[in-house]
Write an enzyme that holds these catalytic residues in place. Structure first.
Site, PDB file in Angstrom:
ATOM      1  N   LYS A  15       0.828  -1.215   0.000  1.00 27.50           N
ATOM      2  CA  LYS A  15       0.000   0.000   0.000  1.00 27.50           C
ATOM      3  C   LYS A  15       0.858   1.259   0.000  1.00 27.50           C
ATOM      4  CE  LYS A  15      -2.536  -0.437   3.736  1.00 27.50           C
ATOM      5  NZ  LYS A  15      -2.015  -1.687   4.305  1.00 27.50           N
ATOM      6  N   ARG A  89     -10.205   0.827   8.856  1.00 28.89           N
ATOM      7  CA  ARG A  89      -9.643  -0.486   9.167  1.00 28.89           C
ATOM      8  C   ARG A  89     -10.632  -1.374   9.902  1.00 28.89           C
ATOM      9  NH1 ARG A  89      -3.749   0.844   8.853  1.00 28.89           N
ATOM     10  NH2 ARG A  89      -2.653  -1.064   9.385  1.00 28.89           N
ATOM     11  N   ARG A 128      11.971  -5.743   4.683  1.00 29.85           N
ATOM     12  CA  ARG A 128      12.038  -4.271   4.655  1.00 29.85           C
ATOM     13  C   ARG A 128      13.196  -3.776   5.486  1.00 29.85           C
ATOM     14  NH1 ARG A 128       5.758  -2.577   4.722  1.00 29.85           N
ATOM     15  NH2 ARG A 128       5.760  -2.687   6.968  1.00 29.85           N
ATOM     16  N   ARG A 132      11.243  -0.358  11.055  1.00 27.32           N
ATOM     17  CA  ARG A 132      10.100   0.054  11.869  1.00 27.32           C
ATOM     18  C   ARG A 132       9.985  -0.843  13.075  1.00 27.32           C
ATOM     19  NH1 ARG A 132       4.773   0.699   8.352  1.00 27.32           N
ATOM     20  NH2 ARG A 132       3.863  -0.390  10.125  1.00 27.32           N
ATOM     21  N   ARG A 143      -0.489  -8.158  13.496  1.00 26.62           N
ATOM     22  CA  ARG A 143      -1.081  -7.209  12.524  1.00 26.62           C
ATOM     23  C   ARG A 143      -1.859  -7.966  11.438  1.00 26.62           C
ATOM     24  NH1 ARG A 143       4.268  -4.464  11.398  1.00 26.62           N
ATOM     25  NH2 ARG A 143       3.344  -3.609   9.523  1.00 26.62           N
TER      26      ARG A 143
HETATM   27  P1  ADP Z   1       0.613  -1.645   8.236  1.00 20.16           P
HETATM   28  O1  ADP Z   1      -0.395  -1.408   7.151  1.00 20.16           O
HETATM   29  O2  ADP Z   1       1.904  -2.179   7.730  1.00 20.16           O
HETATM   30  O3  ADP Z   1       0.094  -2.425   9.416  1.00 20.16           O
HETATM   31  P2  ADP Z   1       0.456   1.174   9.089  1.00 20.16           P
HETATM   32  O4  ADP Z   1       1.596   2.096   8.986  1.00 20.16           O
HETATM   33  O5  ADP Z   1      -0.726   1.396   8.214  1.00 20.16           O
HETATM   34  O6  ADP Z   1       1.085  -0.273   8.871  1.00 20.16           O
HETATM   35  O7  ADP Z   1      -0.085   1.138  10.611  1.00 20.16           O
HETATM   36  C1  ADP Z   1       0.772   0.980  11.699  1.00 20.16           C
HETATM   37  C2  ADP Z   1      -0.045   0.904  12.994  1.00 20.16           C
HETATM   38  O8  ADP Z   1      -0.764   2.126  13.183  1.00 20.16           O
HETATM   39  C3  ADP Z   1      -1.118  -0.172  13.023  1.00 20.16           C
HETATM   40  O9  ADP Z   1      -0.610  -1.432  13.423  1.00 20.16           O
HETATM   41  C4  ADP Z   1      -2.097   0.407  14.055  1.00 20.16           C
HETATM   42  O10 ADP Z   1      -1.625   0.222  15.375  1.00 20.16           O
HETATM   43  C5  ADP Z   1      -2.042   1.889  13.759  1.00 20.16           C
HETATM   44  N1  ADP Z   1      -3.092   2.310  12.795  1.00 20.16           N
HETATM   45  C6  ADP Z   1      -2.898   2.767  11.537  1.00 20.16           C
HETATM   46  N2  ADP Z   1      -4.076   3.069  10.955  1.00 20.16           N
HETATM   47  C7  ADP Z   1      -5.038   2.787  11.859  1.00 20.16           C
HETATM   48  C8  ADP Z   1      -6.473   2.860  11.879  1.00 20.16           C
HETATM   49  N3  ADP Z   1      -7.167   3.284  10.817  1.00 20.16           N
HETATM   50  N4  ADP Z   1      -7.111   2.479  13.004  1.00 20.16           N
HETATM   51  C9  ADP Z   1      -6.463   2.039  14.077  1.00 20.16           C
HETATM   52  N5  ADP Z   1      -5.126   1.937  14.142  1.00 20.16           N
HETATM   53  C10 ADP Z   1      -4.415   2.309  13.041  1.00 20.16           C
END
Ligand code: ADP
Length: 191
Positions: A15, A89, A128, A132, A143
């Protein structure tokens, strides 16, 4: 009405890469919730502090923290076309998004699912190099679990609304980009 596109897919689906490309190639304004949350942490804001533990465990940050942040960003984007990466999400967030779009006189153009099996997603994350904090094997498993349990129901949610486009996320980034462009063209064509 200004285009509003949601990119859906598990962690490791690419993404982030596709979001940067869409921003560069199509001029979409990208709202990336993970980046916004990491910035909030880096800046030591109250939101950042409250989100930190959830992020480190690979859990979703509670809706009440994230929904306001996104609604505000959408309101600020005016008539710009936007791309949402990482939001919604879960179904509660999808309902909140519908409300926020309505208040901004926006309509969802398309929801693009980048579809990849867990093995490919996990392998990509372990390869990666950004380092992170939440890319360790235990958190990655969590996740992916959270994705299947909470986020995947959005596939049926948006399918039922005629908004879902599936793109195979397994091939090269170029092929995935081409698939996304096709989906966006199809979405515009059916409206
Ligand atoms: P990935 O898609 O690789 O899991 P992201 O960078 O999108 O990584 O998200 C990292 C973290 O941020 C998630 O594991 C969650 O804890 C939090 N997060 C991101 N977007 C949301 C969301 N829409 N609702 C709740 N938590 C979120």
């Amino acid at each position: 009405m200004a285009a509003t596109v949601v990119l859906l897919g598990p962690p490791g689906s690419g993404k982030g890469t596709q979001t940067s490309r869409l921003r560069d190639d199509l001029g979409l304004v990208a709202l990336v919730t993970g980046d916004l949350l990491r910035a909030a942490r880096a800046n030591g804001t109250a939101l950042g502090h409250r989100a930190a533990g959830y992020m480190d465990r690979g859990e979703l940050v509670p809706d009440e923290l994230i929904v306001g942040m996104i609604a505000e960003a959408i309101a600020k984007s005016g008539a710009e076309p936007i791309l949402l990466d990482g939001f919604p999400r879960n179904v509660g967030q999808a309902d909140a998004l519908a409300g926020a779009l309505e208040s901004s006189a926006r309509e969802l153009t398309a929801v693009i699912l980048i579809d990849v099996p867990d093995e490919i997603a996990a392998a990509r994350i372990s390869g990666r190099h950004e380092g992170r904090e939440d890319d360790n094997p235990t958190t990655v498993r969590e996740r992916l679990r959270v994705y299947h349990e909470e986020t995947e129901p959005l596939v049926a949610y948006y399918e039922a609304r005629g908004l879902l486009f599936r793109v195979d996320g397994a091939p090269s980034s170029d092929a995935v980009s081409a698939g996304i462009r096709e989906a966006l063209e199809a979405a515009a064509a059916i409206r």
